[in-house]
Design a protein around this motif. Sequence first.
Motif, short mmCIF file in Angstrom:
data_model
loop_
_atom_site.label_atom_id
_atom_site.label_comp_id
_atom_site.label_asym_id
_atom_site.label_seq_id
_atom_site.Cartn_x
_atom_site.Cartn_y
_atom_site.Cartn_z
N ALA A 1 0.83 -1.21 0.00
CA ALA A 1 0.00 0.00 0.00
C ALA A 1 0.87 1.25 0.00
CB ALA A 1 -0.93 0.00 1.22
N VAL A 2 1.92 1.26 0.79
CA VAL A 2 2.81 2.43 0.88
C VAL A 2 3.55 2.64 -0.44
CG1 VAL A 2 4.91 3.29 1.98
CG2 VAL A 2 3.07 2.34 3.38
N VAL A 3 4.00 1.56 -1.07
CA VAL A 3 4.69 1.68 -2.36
C VAL A 3 3.76 2.33 -3.39
CG1 VAL A 3 5.64 0.38 -4.29
CG2 VAL A 3 6.28 -0.23 -1.96
N ILE A 4 2.50 1.88 -3.43
CA ILE A 4 1.53 2.46 -4.38
C ILE A 4 1.27 3.92 -4.04
CG2 ILE A 4 -0.83 2.32 -5.23
CD1 ILE A 4 -0.72 -0.69 -4.72
N GLY B 1 -6.49 7.01 -9.13
CA GLY B 1 -7.86 6.67 -8.76
C GLY B 1 -8.03 5.22 -8.37
N VAL B 2 -7.53 4.31 -9.21
CA VAL B 2 -7.70 2.88 -8.94
C VAL B 2 -6.65 2.38 -7.96
CG1 VAL B 2 -7.79 0.58 -9.97
CG2 VAL B 2 -8.72 2.53 -11.22
N GLY C 1 -7.22 0.77 -4.48
CA GLY C 1 -6.38 -0.39 -4.20
C GLY C 1 -5.65 -0.30 -2.87
N SER C 2 -4.99 0.84 -2.65
CA SER C 2 -4.24 1.00 -1.40
C SER C 2 -5.17 1.04 -0.20
CB SER C 2 -3.39 2.27 -1.45
OG SER C 2 -2.32 2.11 -2.34
N PHE C 3 -6.37 1.60 -0.39
CA PHE C 3 -7.36 1.60 0.70
C PHE C 3 -7.66 0.17 1.14
CE2 PHE C 3 -11.90 0.80 1.42
CZ PHE C 3 -12.09 1.46 2.62
N CYS C 4 -7.90 -0.72 0.19
CA CYS C 4 -8.20 -2.12 0.52
C CYS C 4 -7.00 -2.80 1.16
CB CYS C 4 -8.64 -2.87 -0.73
SG CYS C 4 -10.17 -2.28 -1.48
#
Length: 316
Positions: free
Chosen positions: A26-29, A238-239, A244-247
């Motif tokens: 998530a952090v990388v994204i 957006g995605v 994505g990172s939220f999930c």
Amino acid sequence: MRAQEDGGAGKSMKQNTSGYLLALLAVVIWSGNFVVARAVADMIPPWQCNFWRWFTAFASILPFAWRHLREDWPALRRHRRYVVLMSLLGVTLMNTFFYKAGQSTESLNMALIAPTAPIIILIFSRLLYGEAITPRRLLGMLVVAAGIVILVSRGDMERLAALRFAPGDLWSLGGAASFGLYSLFMRHRGADLSVLGFSAATFGLGALFCVPPVLAEMCWLPPVQWEPAVITGVLYAGVGCSFGSFCLWTAAISRIGPVRAGIVYYSMPAFAAIGAHMVLNEAVNAAQVAGGMLIIGGILIATLQRPHLPVRKENP
């Protein structure tokens, strides 16, 4: 009995490992969003970039959140003022500030300033709720302040004396302040609001609140050239960054908790620096390294709690 203990320990280790990996991904994204902000700064105005990012995020989350939105509708109406405030802080303003920052500062500077939100939370907790700032927290805040001064002055004492800071650094601080307030007020989210329903509502409202400034940009600025780089950047933000990172982050917190996940979050500037060098050929200078080390160190000093060791009782 021993086999059960070993099995439990193995399951716990597997859960911790997967939690850290999810948080790291998530952090990388997320770190890539600062590269996007810098890369598309001259191609699409900040309000339009933010609007299309969150419109895309809303469209991505809606199929999963539709049922929750319907169930949460009475609660969303009851808490409408709160939902509006959180939409403005967490969606409308925060990311627009960072996209505006991308016009005049480096990706790494944005990524280093963004994690100062915990310090901003401490300040507003004191101002709004009267929570005490302990000596440890005060020391951490002073260290972070020193790091920001070095970072935004680029280590140039003449620039520091004249206060000629890049506007983008100030916009980044505005984004960090918005996120800090958003995080601080998150404690007031009612138990009758589900995570998915609340997130979808803020995504949609936050994008809607961008419409008036977007229309102003469309009237006064040249039209957006929807080149592949712009489309890719908007879809990535957006995605990837929003949905994505939220999930991934939600799953990580469920496995390792918010404190340990938060420690992983502080590695974001390192990944932003790598991405900015690979994509934008941005170089890392000594002032960024020194300022970054002070910022991250100060945050850790101010926010990490000392472990409470069990008291050893003497046998009578």
